[in-house]
Structure formats: C-alpha cells, structure tokens
Write a protein that holds these residues in place. Structure first.
Motif, PDB file in Angstrom:
ATOM      1  N   ALA A   1     -36.779 -23.108  32.398  1.00 28.39           N
ATOM      2  CA  ALA A   1     -35.916 -24.291  32.371  1.00 28.39           C
ATOM      3  C   ALA A   1     -36.744 -25.553  32.236  1.00 28.39           C
ATOM      4  O   ALA A   1     -36.332 -26.518  31.605  1.00 28.39           O
TER       5      ALA A   1
ATOM      6  N   ALA B   1     -28.575 -27.675  39.758  1.00 29.02           N
ATOM      7  CA  ALA B   1     -29.618 -26.773  39.260  1.00 29.02           C
ATOM      8  C   ALA B   1     -29.033 -25.770  38.278  1.00 29.02           C
ATOM      9  O   ALA B   1     -29.616 -25.491  37.213  1.00 29.02           O
TER      10      ALA B   1
ATOM     11  N   HIS C   1     -28.367 -27.337  34.956  1.00 28.71           N
ATOM     12  CA  HIS C   1     -29.577 -27.506  34.153  1.00 28.71           C
ATOM     13  C   HIS C   1     -30.035 -26.179  33.573  1.00 28.71           C
ATOM     14  O   HIS C   1     -30.379 -26.076  32.395  1.00 28.71           O
ATOM     15  N   ASP C   2     -30.031 -25.157  34.418  1.00 28.83           N
ATOM     16  CA  ASP C   2     -30.460 -23.837  33.947  1.00 28.83           C
ATOM     17  C   ASP C   2     -29.568 -23.350  32.817  1.00 28.83           C
ATOM     18  O   ASP C   2     -30.037 -22.746  31.846  1.00 28.83           O
TER      19      ASP C   2
ATOM     20  N   PHE D   1     -37.479 -26.749  28.842  1.00 26.91           N
ATOM     21  CA  PHE D   1     -36.341 -27.292  28.109  1.00 26.91           C
ATOM     22  C   PHE D   1     -36.506 -28.802  28.060  1.00 26.91           C
ATOM     23  O   PHE D   1     -36.617 -29.472  29.082  1.00 26.91           O
TER      24      PHE D   1
ATOM     25  N   ILE E   1     -37.455 -18.321  35.806  1.00 26.43           N
ATOM     26  CA  ILE E   1     -36.317 -19.053  35.247  1.00 26.43           C
ATOM     27  C   ILE E   1     -36.584 -20.548  35.326  1.00 26.43           C
ATOM     28  O   ILE E   1     -36.323 -21.297  34.380  1.00 26.43           O
ATOM     29  N   ARG E   2     -37.129 -20.955  36.471  1.00 27.69           N
ATOM     30  CA  ARG E   2     -37.432 -22.400  36.626  1.00 27.69           C
ATOM     31  C   ARG E   2     -38.443 -22.842  35.577  1.00 27.69           C
ATOM     32  O   ARG E   2     -38.330 -23.927  35.001  1.00 27.69           O
TER      33      ARG E   2
ATOM     34  N   MET F   1     -27.980 -25.090  30.630  1.00 27.97           N
ATOM     35  CA  MET F   1     -28.328 -25.793  29.392  1.00 27.97           C
ATOM     36  C   MET F   1     -29.629 -25.258  28.822  1.00 27.97           C
ATOM     37  O   MET F   1     -29.768 -25.098  27.600  1.00 27.97           O
TER      38      MET F   1
ATOM     39  N   VAL G   1     -31.507 -32.829  27.783  1.00 28.97           N
ATOM     40  CA  VAL G   1     -30.524 -33.565  26.998  1.00 28.97           C
ATOM     41  C   VAL G   1     -31.035 -34.995  26.839  1.00 28.97           C
ATOM     42  O   VAL G   1     -31.533 -35.593  27.809  1.00 28.97           O
TER      43      VAL G   1
END
Lengths: 571, 464
Positions: free
Chosen positions: A182, B198, B201-202, A185, A178-179, B204, A188
C-alpha cells in the motif's frame, strides 16, 4: 391431463453416519433435533427445486422441532466448533463432512457463538434458514460471508459472535506486506474532486421536520422492487460508456450478462425487453463488439434463459404475456425450437403452460415441423405440443393426433381425448376414438367409451365391438362392460341391437359357455337396458333366467335404472 | 391445518425466491464448473511441482500440463475473477470453495508443503497467466527458498519474471477463540474509524495494482460504523479524530462513508442497506486508482473510471449494482435523477470537498458550506436529502469555528443534538477571550452559555 401421483415424502438421510441426533440430556436431544432439521432444510435447497413439495416437509419438520425446543427449554446458546455445535458443554450436533456440516460452515466463516432466544419467531427462523441455504448454494461469495449476512438480517432474537474466519497466521508478516504494498501506491492526487462545485450565493438553512410521506418514496428507491429498474439504468450507463469509448465493450459484456441473468430470474419482462432493444440497437462499429453483442442477445432467448423467464410467470396467469412475444420477435433465432427445448427441460407447470401458449403462435407457419417433431418427442412433450397445436388449430391438432395413434403413453392419449372431445363428430374422430377404446390404460378406455356414448360416434362402433370381442376372452370388468354397452347402444342402436341379440342368444346344446361369453352378456345387458322397446327387455329377461348370481345382480340394477329412466326420473 | 399449510407454502415461496435471487447470475452447473476447474488447477500446480523433481525445465513433459493449467486458470478467471488458492489445515480452497481431493492421495499436503517452503499459504492469480508464465512460476516455486523473508523474496522474483499478477499469500488458520461482539463505545468507534481509513487506503492500493474490488474487508468495518451510528455521534467523532497517519484521500473516503451512513439512517433506510451504502461510499472514487492513459483521471473522468474499475468484480449482487451506479453517477445533478445512493453521496462528497482541511485551509467553513450548498437544492441536490442533511449537521456542523460574543473562539464538536438545539452545538474552547489558545480541552455547551456572533475560517485556528 392426468396428473402424476404426488412424490412420496422424502426419506431423510438418517443413514448418513456423520449427521445424526446427538445429545445426552433431554434438552440436548431436543436441541439436536432442531439443529439437524435446520441443516437438512438448508441442504434441501441444493437437492430440490425450491418449489418442490419435499422442501415443505423439511420446513414442517423444522417448525415442529423449533416449537418442541423453545416452548420447553427457552434459550439455545450454541458454541460453534469446527465440526460440532455444543450447548453448555454438551455436544448436540456433529458432522465432520465439510460439505454438509452446518457447524463447519458457521465456523469457516468466523461464527463462534449463536444465541437463539425463546422469543425467536418463525420469520426470524426462516431468515436464518435462508442465510444458511444461500451459503450452501452460493458460489460467488465475495460480497457477503455468513457473518455479514447474519448482521444484515438485523435479528432481534438471534445473536451472533464472530471473528474473522480465516486469519493470517504469520506473525503479522501478511499485514506488513500489505502495508508495504500500500505504501508504494502513489496515492490519489491532492486535486481529487476539484474543482469544487460551482454554486450560487449562500441561502438560508433551518431545521425543517420532514413528514414520513416525504421520505417513503426515497426509501422505496432502495427496495427490492426497484432493482430491475436499476439494472436497466446500469445497462444504459455501461452501453453509453462503451459508445463514448470510455469502457471497452469487452469489459462491459460480463456485467451485461449478469444483469440479463438477474432480470431473467426475476421475470421482469419490461426491463428485459427494453434492455434487449437497447442492445439490439447499439451502434457498435467494431466487428468483435458486434459479435459479442449478438451472442449476448441470442442468450436472451436460449432454452435456459427462456425457462427462467417462463418460470416467473405467475401460477394463475393464463399464459405468457404479450411482452414475452414481443421479446421473442425482437430477437433473432429459431425460438420454436427453443420453446420446445424448454418443454423438455422445464418441470414447473406455470413455465410449461407459458411455453405452450407461446408455441401456439407458431402453429400456423410451422405445423408440419411441429407434427413431425412430436412423433419422436418424449411423452410429456408430445402431449404438450398436441395441446398447443390443437388450441391454435383444431385441424392441425387432428392431423397431429393421426401421427400419434401408435403412441400409447397415458399423457398423450389423455391429450388426444381432450382434443377429440372438442372436435365435431366425423369418421376421423370415430377412427381415433376407436383406437383409444382399445388403449392399454383403463382410464383412457373408459373415457373414450364415454365419449363414444355421449357423442353417439357411429364410426367408433365397429372398432369398439372388435375390441370387446378380443378383450372379453381375457378380462372385462363390470364398469367397463357397462360403459361399453351403453356406448354401443348410443353409437349405433340398430347395429348394437343386432350384436346384443347375438351375444344374448342361448347357447346350443353342446356349446360350452366360456367366461368371455358371460362377459359379453354384461355388455349386452348394459346396452339393452338403455334401449327402448320390448325386444331389449325381453332379451334381458331371458338372460336373467339362465344367469348366475353376479350377472343376475347386474341385470336387476340395470333394469331398475331402466324403469327409472323410462318414468322420466333421469339419472 | 389449512392455515398452517398456507403459511408453509408462503414460507417456501419466499425462501425459494430469495435463493433464486442469490443464485442470479449463476446456474446450477456453475458450482460444479468451479469445483472441477479448481480441482484441475490444484492438481496441475502440484503435478508440475512433482515434474520438476524428474525433468529439467526444457523437457517437453511440461508442455501439456503447462497449457492445461493456463487454460484452467483462464476459465476460472472468466467465471470468478481473481483466483485465490489457499491451503488451510490440510484442505485446499479455491475462492472459498473447498476442493474435494481424494483423501487417499497427498495432493493437498504436497502443495501446502511446497508453498510453505516459501513462507506462503497460498497463491492469488489476479489475472490469467499464459503458458510461459506458468512454466516460469513452476520453476520459481521449485527453486530453493530464501533462508529468511522467503515469501517476500518469492514475491520479488515473481515480479522480476513478469508475474506480478501472481502473489503468494501468507498462512491462514481458522481462529479458535471467540471474541465478544463489541459494544458501541467511543474507544471502539475510534478504532473502527481508524481501521476504516486504513482499509480505504488499502482498497485503493489494491485497485491501483489492478486487483479486483474486494468488498469483504470493507463490509465488516462498515458494519461497525453502522452499529455505532445508532447510538453515538459518529459524525462529530469522525470530525475530531486526529489520525495523522491517514492520507487525505483515506480521510475523505471515511468521512463520506460516515456522513452517508448517517444520512441514510435519518432517511430510514433498513439496517442492511446502510452497510451497502457505506461500502458504496468506500468505493465511490475508485476511479482515482485508475491510470489508464498514464495519468489519474480528472473530475469529469473519474466517475466512469470508477465504474470501469468496479466492473472487475464478478457475480451479480444488488449491493454491487447500487455501488456501480453510485460511482458513475455521484457527480450528477439531482435533476438528472441519479440513483438514490448517488444523490446521497453527492451531498456528502461535496460537503467534504468544500470543508476538507487542506494545506491552504478548507474552501469554506462548514456552516457557510451548508448555506452555499443550499443554493443548489433542486438542480444539484435532492431537496429531501439535503434537508435531512441540514437537520443532522446543525447550523454549525462539527468543525465550525465560532466567535462568541465574549470574544472566545470555540469549535463545534457536535451536529444537531436535538431539533431544539439545531443551532446550538456542543463546542470546545479554541481561544480564550483574551486570545490565548486553550491549554486543555474545555467543553463549552452553547445551550448553557455563549452566543455565536460569527463563523470564522478554520484555517486561521486549526492545524492539519
């Protein structure tokens, strides 16, 4: 209309081998009783409609078992295991069925301990039950699991310890993946929320206490009653975004359906009406969007939706509101069929009443259709339709009743009786009453005869006599005989006297007196004793001299009443 | 007896209504539909795997089951959104619903074994998959697993095959041991705040990848923050939290969440609603995850993009409703009467925008930000909510850098501790009177000493 007998108290499924009372100590057994009651009460909402009387039985049981436990033993400290609940090491609840088990449901969502303090009150227990019931019945459970629901309840006397229900068991690999995901990503942009708001020059600030009256209206905005209004606002936002091309209408549709469902369930007709109008007037250009919108609008008035809407009509309401009528007028489709369908599927009294009053609006224009429909409809529906039709128009009601003469279900005949009771006395009424005096249902016959008596329906005389002659050979109990006699006497005194004379005539020398003859004597006595003059009394006296004990006693009572009535004592 | 019966009737009414509400958006057939479709999906997934042992990939025997599975997935997706198939302890769950399989058959264990070869405990379908995609998935699952990092390998192969909408998930188990509910401590709060960043962020990242919004992981951390806010100064703690790993956006989201929860508590919102507000804050800028048109949205676009992203979640819930309204309305002026949550978020969002530490420093120092915002009361900010916010933050909100009369420079580390101390925060020394930076953390309680003569711009004194 006759009410069906109340349902028998539900048989608790004690034959379920998995869920049974456990516990080896008195305390354990009492706790077990409480938990089993809780589990059953929670499951009952799966089996029964929330308004069903059976649910009340389960609530009673829960309350009494809770009182039994807490008043005597105090705390209930539960350890939650996969299929068991235990207290102080003693297993007091066991059910290995993953669908039914209270323990598994708690365990699955991460609850590991539940402590109920003896101060726990009935509202808290009900709230706990509500949460268990929701988790039994809920399907889309992405929003709240049991732990969150229990937290939200903010119990004062119930404590819960919980872990994440399902946790990753792969040495952190899931977290790492998952990290990693993420990390890919892009994030933003730094310019998010910029430019900053353009505001005026600084103004002074100070501490100012705020009175509760100032806060209360804002808190109310977050209350339950505000939700329908919020639904409306979201519908506006969604439709506006769609019109501006910001969100495709196809993406908006599922949410509009959900909002509609909620408003229907709440029965909040104003927001529903405004929402329906807004959708109807939406200037969509894409044919696919128009079709989606039209299909959505149609569902506002499909049988399921209408049933839900009508279910929320208060018990003491006299019928559906004008707004419901407006809503139906707004929407295309054959709502009469839909409303009839509602009568077929809906069991709740207030919803049925609301549907019926709505159907009344259609009688003037769709009487023929309704009358044809009710001849083949289920008995309860036929009865409801007859009531609706006759409320709207007596004339149409009588026409419908004519079509129902061959139907002998109790609800239908009761409804016909109500109708005939309101209609002016005519040969048609007599004919219909004449059918009802021969009903296969005791209560209907009695009431029909009573109606003939009270309203002196001449045209019902002959059918009544024919019926009596037929039935006397088989059975005719005293109350019915009495009512029949009085009815004959009131309906047509001269014809009745002639008939009574015949029935009261002494038998010939070689004539066998059959039981049927004797039964008719009761009828004659009942009728004669209500008629003035010497001959009726003479006929009764003559009957008395040769009557056996039951008839003698009947005659004596009838004569007493006659004397009383003649003296003006009434009664 | 009559009174007791009335009580029971009332209880039944209320329970019935609550359950009807909870069922809103669902009908009685829905659960059965989901079970039926879920069972189909599981059987077909397993059945296709068995077929691979008998037939080669081009065999027509696959045609119908492939179409059936694609159809079942599509229908399930329409009902529920993303479809998660998870094998746990001999059972198979589809979106938390246990699939009742005939225990005489070995479907559950066979499927679990097949997935386990690839180091997976389940599969998540974020979107429907078409027939060719199902066929490709079938053979990817049937292929030999990588000797190491099998799940990552499978995930990459799925992406390469154009099946990014399918992700293998790890193994799950039901944890046995209990953990005591955490007491609100400073340490516990810090952990919760870090986790909040955390998780934000995850969340998003998941949204940017086209996933459905999932409030579940956010709810628990928000619940901890709500609990903590009852007894601790979470605003001050959040402002002081170093957390260098958190992105700017994550810190912003966390801060807005904390400010909103505190403002909601001061307003008097019920406990449960504070969690809804907190989760709404966590999602309020979801639109920035959207790349429709190939670029992130600008200020004007992002509210409606946020709404669009949040629409992916299916099923009615009042929290979702409020969240969606808050997302689309949170930049509207109070005069337009946006929803309560939107008005709350507007204040918290703008305050953070004005005071957030950037590479070039914040736009405004906190105290000045409050006064500038005060000029917008009425048209921009709800007057009651803004006053509550001012009452809570104090004249010198956490993070305000102040010069004292004796030349010391301090930074506020508390909001208003008390109405009488509204303008007198607890501070930490930043620079001594002689201008030297403070060597260690030294508390300076302005209620006991010191007089503020000016607020300074933080950029001069603080880093990052």
């Amino acid at each position: 209309m006759a009410q069906p007998p109340p349902p028998p108290a539900p048989v608790e499924s004690v034959d379920d081998p998995e869920e049974r009372l456990s516990g080896t100590t008195p305390r354990g057994q009492a706790a077990s009783g409480l938990l089993v009651s809780l589990a059953r009460a929670a499951r009952s909402f799966l089996l029964y409609d929330p308004s069903n009387e059976a649910i009340r039985h389960f609530l009673e049981k829960l309350r009494s078992s809770a009182d039994s436990y807490f008043n005597v033993y105090g705390d209930l400290d539960l350890e939650v295991r996969p299929f068991e609940l235990a207290t102080a090491g003693e297993v007091i609840y066991l059910d290995r069925d993953r669908e039914r088990s209270l323990a598994f449901r708690l365990f699955r969502d991460g609850v590991r301990r539940v402590l109920l303090r003896p101060e726990v009150n009935w509202p808290e227990l009900l709230k706990f039950l509500e949460i268990m019931s929701i988790r039994y019945t809920g399907v889309r459970q992405t929003e709240d699991d049991l732990v969150v629901l229990l937290w939200r309840a903010g119990f004062r006397h119930i404590e819960v310890e919980a872990v994440e229900g399902l946790e990753a068991d792969d040495g952190g690999e899931s977290d790492a993946m998952i990290r990693a995901q993420a990390a890919t990503f892009a994030g933003v942009p730094e310019t998010f929320d910029l430019p900053a708001p353009t505001l005026g020059p600084p103004a002074p600030v100070a501490y100012v206490p705020l009175a509760p009256e100032l806060l209360a209206p804002l808190v109310e905005e977050d209350g339950t009653y505000a939700v329908p209004g919020l639904c409306e606002r979201l519908v506006e936002e969604l439709t506006n975004a769609s019109l501006r091309g910001e969100i495709p209408f196809a993406e908006v549709l599922p949410s509009l359906r959900e909002l509609r469902d909620f408003l229907l369930g709440e029965g909040t007709i104003h927001p529903l009406l405004r929402t329906a109008r807004l959708l109807r007037d939406l200037p969509l250009e894409d044919p696919a969007d128009q079709e989606g919108r039209d299909q959505l609008i149609m569902t506002f008035a499909d049988p399921g939706s209408l049933a839900r809407l009508l279910r929320s009509v208060p018990r003491d309401a006299r019928g559906a509101s004008q707004e419901v009528v407006e809503l139906l007028d707004l929407l295309p489709g054959d709502h009469l069929r839909t409303l009839v369908k509602v009568l077929e599927i809906e069991k709740g009294e207030s919803a049925r009443r609301a549907a019926r009053t709505l159907i009344e609006n259609y009688v003037a224009t769709r009487a023929e259709w309704l009358q044809a429909y009710l001849t083949t409809a289920d008995a309860s529906v036929a009865a409801e339709l007859l009531r609706a039709i006759s409320h709207a128009s007596l004339e149409h009601g009588l026409q419908a009743a004519e079509r129902l003469v061959e139907r002998h279900e109790m609800e239908v005949e009761f409804e016909m009786l109500h109708l005939l009771g309101r209609a002016p006395v005519t040969p048609q009424i007599g004919r219909l009453l004449g059918r009802l005096v021969a009903s296969p249902h005791d209560e209907i016959r009695l009431r029909a005869m009573e109606a003939v008596r009270n309203r002196a329906v001449v045209s019902a005389f002959r059918p009544l006599v024919e019926y009596l002659k037929r039935v006397a050979q088989i059975r005719l109990d005293e109350p019915e005989a009495a009512m029949a006699g009085e009815a004959m006497a009131r309906a047509d005194a001269m014809a009745a006297l002639a008939q009574f004379r015949e029935w009261a005539r002494p038998p010939g020398l070689f004539t066998v007196v059959l039981p049927g003859h004797v039964r008719l004597h009761f009828v004659a006595v009942a009728g004669l004793t209500t008629m003035p003059g010497e001959e009726p009394e003479r006929l009764v006296t003559a009957l008395k001299t040769r009557a056996e004990a039951p008839l003698q006693a009947f005659i004596i009572q009838a004569m007493i009443r006659r004397r009383r009535n003649m003296r003006g004592g009434g009664g | 007896m009559s009174e007791e019966r009335d009580e029971l009737l009332l209880a039944q009414d209320q329970l019935g209504k609550a359950i009807e509400q909870a069922r809103a958006g669902e009908d009685r057939q829905l659960a059965q539909q989901v079970r039926d479709l879920g069972e189909q999906v599981v059987r077909l997934l397993n059945g296709l795997q068995r077929l691979t042992q008998i037939h080669d990939p081009k065999n027509a025997a696959f045609d119908q089951p492939v179409l059936d599975l694609a159809d079942a997935l599509r229908r399930l997706y329409d009902l529920l959104g993303a479809v998660r198939v998870v094998c746990v302890e001999g059972q198979v769950y589809v979106n938390d619903i246990r699939i009742r399989l005939d225990e005489r058959t070995s479907t559950a264990s066979e499927l679990a074994d097949e997935l386990a070869r690839h180091g997976a405990g389940g599969l998540t379908f974020h979107e429907p998959v078409n027939g060719p995609g199902i066929r490709a998935l079938t053979f990817l699952l049937a292929a030999a697993a990588a000797p190491a990092d099998a799940r990552r390998e499978l995930s990459e192969k799925l992406q390469a095959a154009g099946l990014a909408m399918v992700t293998p998930t790890g193994f799950f188990r039901l944890r046995l041991s209990g953990e005591k509910a955490s007491e609100p401590t400073e340490t516990g709060l810090h952990r919760a705040l870090e986790r909040a960043g955390a998780v934000a962020h995850d969340a998003m990242a998941q949204l940017a990848a086209g996933r459905m919004p999932n409030p579940a992981p956010l709810r628990r951390v928000v619940a901890e923050l709500v609990d903590a806010s009852a007894e601790l100064d979470v605003v001050a703690d959040e402002a002081q939290l170093p957390d260098p790993e958190a992105t700017v956006y994550a810190r912003h989201t966390r801060r807005v969440c904390v400010l909103a929860v505190v403002l909601g508590r001061d307003l008097g919102l019920p406990h449960a609603n504070l969690a809804d507000l907190g989760v709404a804050a966590m999602f309020h800028d979801a639109g920035y995850a959207s790349r429709a048109g190939g670029a992130p949205p600008d200020l004007e676009q992002h509210p409606v993009r946020s709404l669009r992203v949040l629409l992916r979640q299916r099923g009615f819930h009042t929290a979702k409703l409020r969240r969606q309204l808050a997302a689309v309305q949170h930049h509207r002026g109070a005069e337009e009467r946006p929803s309560l949550y939107a008005r709350i978020l507007r204040i918290c969002d703008d305050f953070d925008t004005l005071t957030r530490m950037r590479a070039t420093g914040p736009i405004l120092p906190p105290g000045e930000a409050l006064r500038v915002m005060a000029s917008g009361v009425g048209p921009v900010y709800d007057p009651v909510l803004f006053q509550l916010f001012v009452n809570r933050m104090g004249k010198w909100p956490p993070g305000a850098v102040l010069r004292l009369a004796d030349g010391r420079v301090v930074v506020s580390v508390s909001g208003a501790r008390d109405p009488s101390l509204w303008a007198i925060p607890l501070t930490h020394l930043v620079r001594a009177a002689d201008g030297r930076p403070a060597a260690e953390t030294t508390a300076v309680d302005l209620a006991l000493e010191g007089e503020v003569v000016a607020e300074l711009h933080p950029a001069e004194f603080l880093t990052g």
